[in-house]
Design a protein around this motif. Structure first.
Motif, PDB file in Angstrom:
ATOM      1  N   ILE A  86     -39.164  21.602  -6.166  1.00 16.96           N
ATOM      2  CA  ILE A  86     -37.715  21.217  -5.896  1.00 16.96           C
ATOM      3  C   ILE A  86     -37.580  19.912  -6.299  1.00 16.96           C
ATOM      4  O   ILE A  86     -38.335  18.958  -6.286  1.00 16.96           O
ATOM      5  CB  ILE A  86     -37.524  21.055  -4.447  1.00 16.96           C
ATOM      6  CG1 ILE A  86     -37.695  22.453  -3.705  1.00 16.96           C
ATOM      7  CG2 ILE A  86     -36.093  20.485  -4.202  1.00 16.96           C
ATOM      8  CD1 ILE A  86     -37.569  22.270  -2.289  1.00 16.96           C
ATOM      9  N   ILE A 146     -33.622  22.173 -14.407  1.00 13.45           N
ATOM     10  CA  ILE A 146     -33.409  23.520 -14.196  1.00 13.45           C
ATOM     11  C   ILE A 146     -34.074  24.387 -15.518  1.00 13.45           C
ATOM     12  O   ILE A 146     -34.842  25.527 -15.050  1.00 13.45           O
ATOM     13  CB  ILE A 146     -31.903  23.907 -14.513  1.00 13.45           C
ATOM     14  CG1 ILE A 146     -31.095  23.291 -13.273  1.00 13.45           C
ATOM     15  CG2 ILE A 146     -31.651  25.665 -14.357  1.00 13.45           C
ATOM     16  CD1 ILE A 146     -31.528  23.953 -11.596  1.00 13.45           C
ATOM     17  N   ARG A 161     -37.396  24.343 -12.074  1.00 12.16           N
ATOM     18  CA  ARG A 161     -37.263  23.959 -10.623  1.00 12.16           C
ATOM     19  C   ARG A 161     -36.016  24.131  -9.843  1.00 12.16           C
ATOM     20  O   ARG A 161     -34.910  24.330 -10.764  1.00 12.16           O
ATOM     21  CB  ARG A 161     -37.498  22.496 -10.828  1.00 12.16           C
ATOM     22  CG  ARG A 161     -38.940  22.083 -11.320  1.00 12.16           C
ATOM     23  CD  ARG A 161     -39.310  20.626 -11.556  1.00 12.16           C
ATOM     24  NE  ARG A 161     -39.262  19.813 -10.261  1.00 12.16           N
ATOM     25  CZ  ARG A 161     -39.716  18.534 -10.533  1.00 12.16           C
ATOM     26  NH1 ARG A 161     -39.731  17.935 -11.389  1.00 12.16           N
ATOM     27  NH2 ARG A 161     -39.785  18.083  -9.063  1.00 12.16           N
ATOM     28  N   GLN A 162     -35.911  23.994  -8.909  1.00 16.73           N
ATOM     29  CA  GLN A 162     -34.671  24.097  -8.262  1.00 16.73           C
ATOM     30  C   GLN A 162     -34.101  22.605  -7.801  1.00 16.73           C
ATOM     31  O   GLN A 162     -35.060  21.708  -7.823  1.00 16.73           O
ATOM     32  CB  GLN A 162     -34.746  24.860  -6.762  1.00 16.73           C
ATOM     33  CG  GLN A 162     -34.691  26.167  -6.747  1.00 16.73           C
ATOM     34  CD  GLN A 162     -34.930  26.701  -5.277  1.00 16.73           C
ATOM     35  OE1 GLN A 162     -36.231  26.649  -4.811  1.00 16.73           O
ATOM     36  NE2 GLN A 162     -33.936  27.358  -4.858  1.00 16.73           N
ATOM     37  N   SER A 164     -22.486  22.157 -10.545  1.00 23.17           N
ATOM     38  CA  SER A 164     -23.407  23.381  -9.857  1.00 23.17           C
ATOM     39  C   SER A 164     -22.997  24.465 -10.095  1.00 23.17           C
ATOM     40  O   SER A 164     -23.754  25.310 -10.448  1.00 23.17           O
ATOM     41  CB  SER A 164     -23.586  23.137  -8.468  1.00 23.17           C
ATOM     42  OG  SER A 164     -22.500  23.785  -7.771  1.00 23.17           O
ATOM     43  N   GLY A 221     -28.139  29.549  -6.865  1.00 22.17           N
ATOM     44  CA  GLY A 221     -29.390  28.967  -6.443  1.00 22.17           C
ATOM     45  C   GLY A 221     -30.137  28.019  -6.900  1.00 22.17           C
ATOM     46  O   GLY A 221     -30.969  27.425  -6.449  1.00 22.17           O
ATOM     47  N   GLN A 222     -29.633  27.803  -8.213  1.00 23.42           N
ATOM     48  CA  GLN A 222     -30.278  26.730  -9.013  1.00 23.42           C
ATOM     49  C   GLN A 222     -29.784  25.432  -8.532  1.00 23.42           C
ATOM     50  O   GLN A 222     -30.953  24.612  -8.720  1.00 23.42           O
ATOM     51  CB  GLN A 222     -30.174  27.133 -10.624  1.00 23.42           C
ATOM     52  CG  GLN A 222     -30.661  28.257 -11.310  1.00 23.42           C
ATOM     53  CD  GLN A 222     -30.373  28.289 -12.608  1.00 23.42           C
ATOM     54  OE1 GLN A 222     -29.509  27.967 -13.280  1.00 23.42           O
ATOM     55  NE2 GLN A 222     -31.596  28.565 -13.366  1.00 23.42           N
ATOM     56  N   THR A 239     -28.263  23.099  -5.546  1.00 28.16           N
ATOM     57  CA  THR A 239     -27.702  23.117  -4.300  1.00 28.16           C
ATOM     58  C   THR A 239     -27.014  21.594  -4.109  1.00 28.16           C
ATOM     59  O   THR A 239     -27.849  20.800  -4.259  1.00 28.16           O
ATOM     60  CB  THR A 239     -28.525  23.233  -3.145  1.00 28.16           C
ATOM     61  OG1 THR A 239     -28.957  24.442  -3.498  1.00 28.16           O
ATOM     62  CG2 THR A 239     -28.106  23.284  -1.809  1.00 28.16           C
ATOM     63  N   SER A 285     -38.629  25.319   2.006  1.00 31.82           N
ATOM     64  CA  SER A 285     -37.895  25.833   0.975  1.00 31.82           C
ATOM     65  C   SER A 285     -36.576  24.881   1.032  1.00 31.82           C
ATOM     66  O   SER A 285     -36.147  24.404   2.254  1.00 31.82           O
ATOM     67  CB  SER A 285     -37.529  27.396   1.362  1.00 31.82           C
ATOM     68  OG  SER A 285     -36.785  27.469   2.311  1.00 31.82           O
ATOM     69  N   VAL A 286     -35.700  25.377   0.049  1.00 34.29           N
ATOM     70  CA  VAL A 286     -34.300  24.627   0.016  1.00 34.29           C
ATOM     71  C   VAL A 286     -33.607  25.000   1.146  1.00 34.29           C
ATOM     72  O   VAL A 286     -32.776  24.138   1.680  1.00 34.29           O
ATOM     73  CB  VAL A 286     -33.664  24.915  -1.484  1.00 34.29           C
ATOM     74  CG1 VAL A 286     -32.325  24.271  -1.266  1.00 34.29           C
ATOM     75  CG2 VAL A 286     -34.140  23.948  -2.664  1.00 34.29           C
TER      76      VAL A 286
END
Length: 284
Positions: free
Chosen positions: A4, A78, A82-83, A104, A110-111, A113, A140-141
Motif C-alpha cells: 500500500i 499503480i 501497489r494500491q 481515482s 480498487g487501485q 482509494t 488490508s486497505v
C-alpha cells in the motif's frame, strides 16, 4: 516496499522526517500571490509566506491540486502494482477530496482509494499515522478504511489564533471586530466539527492565558485520550510548542507527543503564532 502506498496532501502537516521514514506521498495544494502559483511546502515555506503578506498587505489565495496532479502522483505506484490510499483534507473545506475522487476514476477499480479525513493539519496526520501503523500490522486497505471510519469522528483539533489580523484579511471578521478584538486582546479558539472550522470560544487577555486554557482543556480529557500519539502543531511558535510538549508528555504519559509545523495553506488562514493540540479519543 509495502503493498500500500499512502498519500496525504500538504495540509497534513506531518514532520518531513516522518514523511520520508514512512514513505508517505504528499500532493501539495497551491498558494497564489497575484499571478504566481506556489506549491505549498515545495516552492514556498511559512516564513516566506508571511514576508509576502507583509509586503503586499494581502493574503494569498489557496487552491486544491487538480485531478491531473493526483493522477500524476498516483500513477507511478499503480504501475508498480501497489494500491494507493489517499487521506484528504476535509471535503467541507476544499475541493481537494473531490478532485482526488475524479482522479481515482481514471484507474481500475480498487487501485486508488480516497478517504475524507473531515479534518485539517495534523488532524489528518493522526489518521495517516493510524493507517501506516495498521498496514505495518498486515491490515488490508479495506480494513484500514474501516479503522479510519471509526477514528475520524474521534479526532480532537483545537487551535488558538494569536491575532485577528489574518481572519480579518481573509474576510472572516469585520474591520470593527478586528479593531475591538485587538484592543481587548481577544484570541479566538478554533475547533474542527463535522469537517468544518468552527469558533469554539474566545480568550480575553494574554497569550499565556490562552495557552493555559488550551492546555487545561487537553489535560481535562486525558482519561478519554488515545495516548499513542499527540500533536502540538504551530506556525512560528517554536518555544510555546516545546513548552506544551513537555507538559503534555509529563501529564499524559503518552507514547509520543510530537511537534510539527503548520504549512503555508494552514498558516495563510490562521496567521503566525497559531498553535494547537491535536489527538484522538480512544476507541476503547
Amino acid at each position: 516496499m509495502g503493498a500500500i502506498k499512502f498519500f496525504a496532501d500538504s495540509t497534513c502537516d506531518l514532520p518531513p522526517a516522518w514523511i520520508e521514514k514512512y514513505d508517505i506521498g504528499i500532493v501539495p495544494l497551491y498558494v497564489t500571490f497575484g499571478d504566481t502559483n506556489y506549491r505549498d511546502g515545495v516552492d514556498l515555506q511559512p516564513p516566506q509566506l508571511y514576508q509576502k503578506v507583509d509586503e503586499t498587505g494581502r493574503l494569498p489565495k489557496t487552491a486544491a491540486p487538480s485531478p491531473a496532479d493526483f493522477m500524476q502522483a498516483f500513477a507511478p505506484f499503480i504501475e508498480e502494482g501497489r494500491q494507493v490510499l489517499y487521506i484528504s483534507l476535509s471535503s467541507e473545506l476544499s475541493s481537494t477530496y473531490q478532485n482526488a475522487l475524479i482522479a481515482s476514476e481514471e484507474f481500475s477499480e480498487g487501485q486508488v482509494t480516497v478517504f475524507d479525513s473531515l479534518n485539517l493539519s495534523t488532524g489528518i496526520g493522526l489518521q495517516v499515522m493510524k493507517a501506516v501503523r495498521a498496514a505495518a500490522e498486515g491490515k488490508s486497505v479495506t480494513e484500514i478504511v474501516a479503522l479510519l471510519e471509526a477514528v475520524r469522528s474521534r479526532v480532537e483539533t483545537e487551535f488558538v489564533i494569536d491575532s485577528l489580523d489574518y481572519l480579518y484579511k481573509g474576510g472572516r471578521c469585520s474591520g470593527m471586530q478586528n479593531l475591538v478584538g485587538s484592543l481587548l486582546r481577544i484570541r479566538p479558539v478554533i475547533k474542527v466539527t463535522e469537517g468544518k472550522m468552527t469558533p469554539a470560544y474566545k480568550v480575553r487577555g494574554s497569550r499565556e492565558k490562552a495557552l493555559d486554557q488550551l492546555l487545561e482543556n487537553a489535560i481535562s480529557r486525558i482519561p478519554e485520550m488515545d495516548r499513542d500519539l499527540i500533536f502540538i502543531t504551530h506556525s512560528l511558535a517554536d518555544a510555546d510548542a516545546v513548552q506544551l510538549q513537555k507538559v503534555l508528555q509529563a501529564k499524559t504519559g503518552a507514547r509520543e507527543v510530537a511537534v510539527s509545523n503548520a504549512g503555508c495553506v494552514i498558516s495563510s488562514h490562521c496567521g503566525a503564532k497559531t498553535i494547537g493540540i491535536l489527538y484522538t479519543k480512544s476507541l476503547n
